[in-house]
Scaffold this motif. Structure first.
Motif, PDB file in Angstrom:
ATOM      1  N   SER A 227       0.853  -1.190   0.000  1.00  0.00           N
ATOM      2  CA  SER A 227       0.000   0.000   0.000  1.00  0.00           C
ATOM      3  C   SER A 227       0.889   1.239   0.000  1.00  0.00           C
ATOM      4  O   SER A 227       1.672   1.446   0.939  1.00  0.00           O
ATOM      5  CB  SER A 227      -0.914  -0.002   1.230  1.00  0.00           C
ATOM      6  N   TYR A 228       0.773   2.023  -1.041  1.00  0.00           N
ATOM      7  CA  TYR A 228       1.591   3.217  -1.191  1.00  0.00           C
ATOM      8  C   TYR A 228       0.749   4.344  -1.780  1.00  0.00           C
ATOM      9  O   TYR A 228      -0.337   4.118  -2.323  1.00  0.00           O
ATOM     10  CB  TYR A 228       2.795   2.952  -2.111  1.00  0.00           C
ATOM     11  N   MET A 229       1.277   5.544  -1.693  1.00  0.00           N
ATOM     12  CA  MET A 229       0.636   6.691  -2.318  1.00  0.00           C
ATOM     13  C   MET A 229       0.840   6.627  -3.828  1.00  0.00           C
ATOM     14  O   MET A 229       1.975   6.506  -4.303  1.00  0.00           O
ATOM     15  CB  MET A 229       1.236   7.986  -1.765  1.00  0.00           C
ATOM     16  N   VAL A 230      -0.270   6.668  -4.569  1.00  0.00           N
ATOM     17  CA  VAL A 230      -0.199   6.617  -6.023  1.00  0.00           C
ATOM     18  C   VAL A 230      -0.992   7.780  -6.610  1.00  0.00           C
ATOM     19  O   VAL A 230      -1.741   8.471  -5.914  1.00  0.00           O
ATOM     20  CB  VAL A 230      -0.770   5.283  -6.571  1.00  0.00           C
ATOM     21  N   ASN A 231      -0.813   7.997  -7.906  1.00  0.00           N
ATOM     22  CA  ASN A 231      -1.617   8.973  -8.640  1.00  0.00           C
ATOM     23  C   ASN A 231      -2.869   8.247  -9.125  1.00  0.00           C
ATOM     24  O   ASN A 231      -2.804   7.452 -10.062  1.00  0.00           O
ATOM     25  CB  ASN A 231      -0.839   9.514  -9.843  1.00  0.00           C
ATOM     26  N   TRP A 232      -3.997   8.515  -8.492  1.00  0.00           N
ATOM     27  CA  TRP A 232      -5.207   7.763  -8.821  1.00  0.00           C
ATOM     28  C   TRP A 232      -6.103   8.549  -9.774  1.00  0.00           C
ATOM     29  O   TRP A 232      -6.374   9.733  -9.564  1.00  0.00           O
ATOM     30  CB  TRP A 232      -5.992   7.418  -7.560  1.00  0.00           C
ATOM     31  N   SER A 233      -6.558   7.869 -10.829  1.00  0.00           N
ATOM     32  CA  SER A 233      -7.475   8.472 -11.784  1.00  0.00           C
ATOM     33  C   SER A 233      -8.896   8.001 -11.485  1.00  0.00           C
ATOM     34  O   SER A 233      -9.228   6.843 -11.746  1.00  0.00           O
ATOM     35  CB  SER A 233      -7.102   8.081 -13.221  1.00  0.00           C
ATOM     36  N   PRO A 234      -9.757   8.869 -10.922  1.00  0.00           N
ATOM     37  CA  PRO A 234     -11.141   8.471 -10.657  1.00  0.00           C
ATOM     38  C   PRO A 234     -11.906   8.120 -11.933  1.00  0.00           C
ATOM     39  O   PRO A 234     -12.818   7.299 -11.907  1.00  0.00           O
ATOM     40  CB  PRO A 234     -11.745   9.717  -9.988  1.00  0.00           C
ATOM     41  N   LYS A 235     -11.516   8.731 -13.043  1.00  0.00           N
ATOM     42  CA  LYS A 235     -12.203   8.474 -14.312  1.00  0.00           C
ATOM     43  C   LYS A 235     -11.807   7.124 -14.890  1.00  0.00           C
ATOM     44  O   LYS A 235     -12.660   6.344 -15.328  1.00  0.00           O
ATOM     45  CB  LYS A 235     -11.880   9.588 -15.308  1.00  0.00           C
ATOM     46  N   LEU A 236     -10.511   6.830 -14.883  1.00  0.00           N
ATOM     47  CA  LEU A 236     -10.022   5.582 -15.461  1.00  0.00           C
ATOM     48  C   LEU A 236     -10.046   4.434 -14.462  1.00  0.00           C
ATOM     49  O   LEU A 236      -9.860   3.278 -14.837  1.00  0.00           O
ATOM     50  CB  LEU A 236      -8.595   5.774 -15.982  1.00  0.00           C
ATOM     51  N   GLN A 237     -10.241   4.761 -13.173  1.00  0.00           N
ATOM     52  CA  GLN A 237     -10.275   3.761 -12.107  1.00  0.00           C
ATOM     53  C   GLN A 237      -8.983   2.952 -12.041  1.00  0.00           C
ATOM     54  O   GLN A 237      -8.990   1.722 -11.926  1.00  0.00           O
ATOM     55  CB  GLN A 237     -11.473   2.827 -12.293  1.00  0.00           C
TER      56      GLN A 237
ATOM     57  N   TYR B 271       2.093  12.203   3.214  1.00  0.00           N
ATOM     58  CA  TYR B 271       2.236  10.751   3.349  1.00  0.00           C
ATOM     59  C   TYR B 271       3.638  10.390   3.834  1.00  0.00           C
ATOM     60  O   TYR B 271       3.808   9.582   4.759  1.00  0.00           O
ATOM     61  CB  TYR B 271       1.947  10.089   2.003  1.00  0.00           C
ATOM     62  N   LEU B 272       4.649  11.006   3.223  1.00  0.00           N
ATOM     63  CA  LEU B 272       6.028  10.731   3.622  1.00  0.00           C
ATOM     64  C   LEU B 272       6.284  11.199   5.052  1.00  0.00           C
ATOM     65  O   LEU B 272       6.961  10.521   5.833  1.00  0.00           O
ATOM     66  CB  LEU B 272       6.994  11.419   2.656  1.00  0.00           C
TER      67      LEU B 272
ATOM     68  N   ALA C  38       4.049  11.490   7.445  1.00  0.00           N
ATOM     69  CA  ALA C  38       3.326  10.611   8.366  1.00  0.00           C
ATOM     70  C   ALA C  38       4.080   9.306   8.594  1.00  0.00           C
ATOM     71  O   ALA C  38       4.129   8.791   9.716  1.00  0.00           O
ATOM     72  CB  ALA C  38       1.928  10.325   7.819  1.00  0.00           C
ATOM     73  N   ARG C  39       4.674   8.773   7.542  1.00  0.00           N
ATOM     74  CA  ARG C  39       5.444   7.535   7.691  1.00  0.00           C
ATOM     75  C   ARG C  39       6.683   7.776   8.547  1.00  0.00           C
ATOM     76  O   ARG C  39       7.072   6.922   9.349  1.00  0.00           O
ATOM     77  CB  ARG C  39       5.836   6.989   6.316  1.00  0.00           C
ATOM     78  N   LYS C  40       7.286   8.944   8.395  1.00  0.00           N
ATOM     79  CA  LYS C  40       8.475   9.265   9.188  1.00  0.00           C
ATOM     80  C   LYS C  40       8.132   9.426  10.662  1.00  0.00           C
ATOM     81  O   LYS C  40       8.881   8.981  11.543  1.00  0.00           O
ATOM     82  CB  LYS C  40       9.114  10.553   8.653  1.00  0.00           C
ATOM     83  N   LEU C  41       6.974  10.043  10.934  1.00  0.00           N
ATOM     84  CA  LEU C  41       6.598  10.354  12.307  1.00  0.00           C
ATOM     85  C   LEU C  41       5.689   9.303  12.944  1.00  0.00           C
ATOM     86  O   LEU C  41       5.355   9.408  14.124  1.00  0.00           O
ATOM     87  CB  LEU C  41       5.897  11.720  12.350  1.00  0.00           C
ATOM     88  N   GLY C  42       5.269   8.309  12.152  1.00  0.00           N
ATOM     89  CA  GLY C  42       4.401   7.272  12.692  1.00  0.00           C
ATOM     90  C   GLY C  42       2.965   7.720  12.891  1.00  0.00           C
ATOM     91  O   GLY C  42       2.259   7.204  13.768  1.00  0.00           O
ATOM     92  N   LEU C  43       2.505   8.664  12.082  1.00  0.00           N
ATOM     93  CA  LEU C  43       1.130   9.143  12.186  1.00  0.00           C
ATOM     94  C   LEU C  43       0.180   8.199  11.458  1.00  0.00           C
ATOM     95  O   LEU C  43       0.558   7.572  10.465  1.00  0.00           O
ATOM     96  CB  LEU C  43       1.008  10.543  11.569  1.00  0.00           C
ATOM     97  N   PRO C  44      -1.058   8.087  11.919  1.00  0.00           N
ATOM     98  CA  PRO C  44      -2.036   7.252  11.205  1.00  0.00           C
ATOM     99  C   PRO C  44      -2.374   7.854   9.849  1.00  0.00           C
ATOM    100  O   PRO C  44      -2.225   9.066   9.640  1.00  0.00           O
ATOM    101  CB  PRO C  44      -3.252   7.249  12.138  1.00  0.00           C
ATOM    102  N   ILE C  45      -2.815   7.013   8.932  1.00  0.00           N
ATOM    103  CA  ILE C  45      -3.171   7.453   7.585  1.00  0.00           C
ATOM    104  C   ILE C  45      -4.650   7.175   7.355  1.00  0.00           C
ATOM    105  O   ILE C  45      -5.097   6.028   7.425  1.00  0.00           O
ATOM    106  CB  ILE C  45      -2.316   6.731   6.528  1.00  0.00           C
TER     107      ILE C  45
END
Length: 262
Positions: free
Chosen positions: A19-29, A133-134, A136-143
């Motif tokens: 699970s990572y941060m991606v560029n998501w296209s709502p139109k193309l799904q 996102y980066l 939060a991962r460094k500081l241990g924050l919830p996502i």
């Protein structure tokens, strides 16, 4: 050939899920690569919003500035620069996220917060911003993810669930004005990420995807480019090579078909 290549790479441990941060296209799904995202300068707004200090008086609050207020439902912290005298006394306390029925999040400090941008107070929405996102991962924050894959808000957004992200933005701002938490909305030039394929606004989204570890695969190809043994056409794509040298993985699309399909 594609299936065979996928299996071989998987057996070598070069393909994995995560699970990572991606560029998501709502139109193309689907997730789209960085190379398929164009950043277009467009006119928009910077929204200034009050976050009340938990346990404080009605006049005790921090003001954040954001271009995407609808993502506040995914806020997991507020950050200030530790050397910013305006806010140092608030570090370690909590604020109440607007329109969330009293959800509290911590006020933290990070030296990378730009004291001169907006109000100098940064809302951290790790599920919908690459930098957040980066951090939060460094500081241990919830996502927290507040977005469905079709671009509507999910149940995390409470009463805004099911609304289109841009319609939710308008409604949220109107209700913030009614409750006295809206400070101002000022014109601002935005760098809007749009899909090359569909033209729609890309949504940064944490999603479970298949990834390919690139370093062992790209080493020989990059060496050939550096030595002039490999020519990249058109030439405009040569500029992406340095980026690929520093990339440890790239994501790809995988489709699964029921075994009784054939």
């Amino acid at each position: 050939a594609v299936i065979e290549a996928f299996i071989r790479l998987h057996e070598k441990g070069l393909i994995y899920q995560g699970s990572y941060m991606v560029n998501w296209s709502p139109k193309l799904q689907t997730a789209v690569s960085d190379l398929e995202v164009e950043y277009i300068e467009e006119s928009g707004y910077l929204y200034h919003i009050k976050y009340r200090i938990a346990g404080g008086s009605s006049t005790d609050y921090l003001t954040i500035a954001t271009t995407r207020p609808e993502t506040l439902f995914g806020d997991t912290a507020i950050a200030v620069n530790p050397y910013d005298d305006r806010y140092s006394k608030y570090i370690g306390r909590q604020v109440i996220v607007p329109q969330t029925f009293g959800r509290h999040i911590p006020i933290i400090s990070d030296k990378h917060v730009d004291k001169d941008f907006g109000t100098g107070v940064l809302k951290i929405s790790p599920g919908h911003d690459h930098n957040d996102y980066l951090l939060a991962r460094k500081l241990g924050l919830p996502i927290l993810n507040v977005m469905n894959k079709d671009g509507t808000l999910n149940d995390v957004a409470g009463l805004y669930s099911g609304m289109d992200r841009f319609e939710a933005r308008k409604k949220l701002w109107a209700e913030l004005m009614e409750t006295g938490l809206a400070v101002k909305m000022e014109p601002h030039t935005l760098r809007v990420p749009r899909s090359q394929r569909g033209g729609e606004v890309i949504e940064p989204l944490v999603s479970k995807q298949w990834f390919v570890t690139m370093e062992p695969l790209a080493e020989k190809a990059l060496e050939a480019v550096d030595n002039g043994g490999l020519t990249i056409l058109p030439e405009r794509f040569e500029k992406v090579c340095p980026k690929h040298k520093n990339s440890s993985f790239r994501y790809l699309n995988a489709f699964f078909v029921a075994s009784d399909f054939f």
